[in-house]
Design a protein around this motif. Structure first.
Motif, mmCIF file in Angstrom:
data_model
loop_
_atom_site.group_PDB
_atom_site.id
_atom_site.type_symbol
_atom_site.label_atom_id
_atom_site.label_comp_id
_atom_site.label_asym_id
_atom_site.label_seq_id
_atom_site.Cartn_x
_atom_site.Cartn_y
_atom_site.Cartn_z
ATOM 1 N N PHE A 77 0.255 0.573 1.714
ATOM 2 C CA PHE A 77 1.410 -0.313 1.700
ATOM 3 C C PHE A 77 0.996 -1.746 2.007
ATOM 4 N N SER A 78 0.094 -1.896 2.982
ATOM 5 C CA SER A 78 -0.380 -3.228 3.352
ATOM 6 C C SER A 78 -1.137 -3.884 2.192
ATOM 7 N N ILE A 79 -1.988 -3.115 1.535
ATOM 8 C CA ILE A 79 -2.735 -3.653 0.389
ATOM 9 C C ILE A 79 -1.774 -4.012 -0.739
ATOM 10 N N HIS A 80 -0.797 -3.163 -0.984
ATOM 11 C CA HIS A 80 0.183 -3.428 -2.043
ATOM 12 C C HIS A 80 0.954 -4.726 -1.741
ATOM 13 N N THR A 81 1.355 -4.882 -0.481
ATOM 14 C CA THR A 81 2.093 -6.088 -0.102
ATOM 15 C C THR A 81 1.224 -7.330 -0.258
ATOM 16 N N MET A 96 -1.349 -7.727 -2.297
ATOM 17 C CA MET A 96 -1.636 -7.964 -3.712
ATOM 18 C C MET A 96 -0.426 -8.566 -4.426
ATOM 19 N N MET A 97 0.756 -8.189 -4.055
ATOM 20 C CA MET A 97 1.963 -8.667 -4.722
ATOM 21 C C MET A 97 2.325 -10.087 -4.295
ATOM 22 N N ALA A 98 1.831 -10.528 -3.139
ATOM 23 C CA ALA A 98 2.165 -11.859 -2.634
ATOM 24 C C ALA A 98 1.491 -12.958 -3.452
ATOM 25 N N LYS A 99 0.402 -12.661 -4.097
ATOM 26 C CA LYS A 99 -0.324 -13.714 -4.824
ATOM 27 C C LYS A 99 0.197 -13.922 -6.166
#
Length: 110
Positions: A101-105, A107-110
């Motif tokens: 979940f942390s990695i997904h969040t 990655m989506m922020a950029k």
């Protein structure tokens, strides 16, 4: 030596009555959630909660009646090992989901 093995095995096995009780409880604990899912009369959230509750109760029934894990002093090591295994699995799954979940969040922020 064979006698020692047989004595140990006989002491840890349950009776036919114990297995029959466990089997009947398992069938009941399976049929009730199955009926709730097949013939929906409750809201979906309530049905999911009931199915999960019956699953947890069924796990306890299986541990007690079929695997003979109880609070007796002879079973203390087995119960401790089982609880430790459950803790390790919960940590492994929980922390893996947290990392994903942390990695997904991120990655989506950029």
């Amino acid at each position: 030596m064979a006698n020692a093995h047989n004595e140990h095995a006989e002491g840890s096995h349950g009776s036919v009555k114990s297995y029959a009780i466990g089997f009947v409880l398992s069938v009941i604990l399976t049929l009730i959630p199955f009926g709730l899912v097949m013939y929906p009369t409750l809201p979906k959230d309530m049905t999911v909660l009931i199915v999960v509750a019956f699953a947890v109760i069924q796990i306890v029934v299986h541990l007690y009646y079929f695997l003979h894990l109880d609070r007796s002093p002879e079973q203390r090591e087995n119960v401790s090992a089982f609880l430790f295994t459950g803790l390790v699995i919960a940590l492994l799954v929980g922390l893996s989901l947290w990392i994903m979940f942390s990695i997904h969040t991120s990655m989506m922020a950029k």
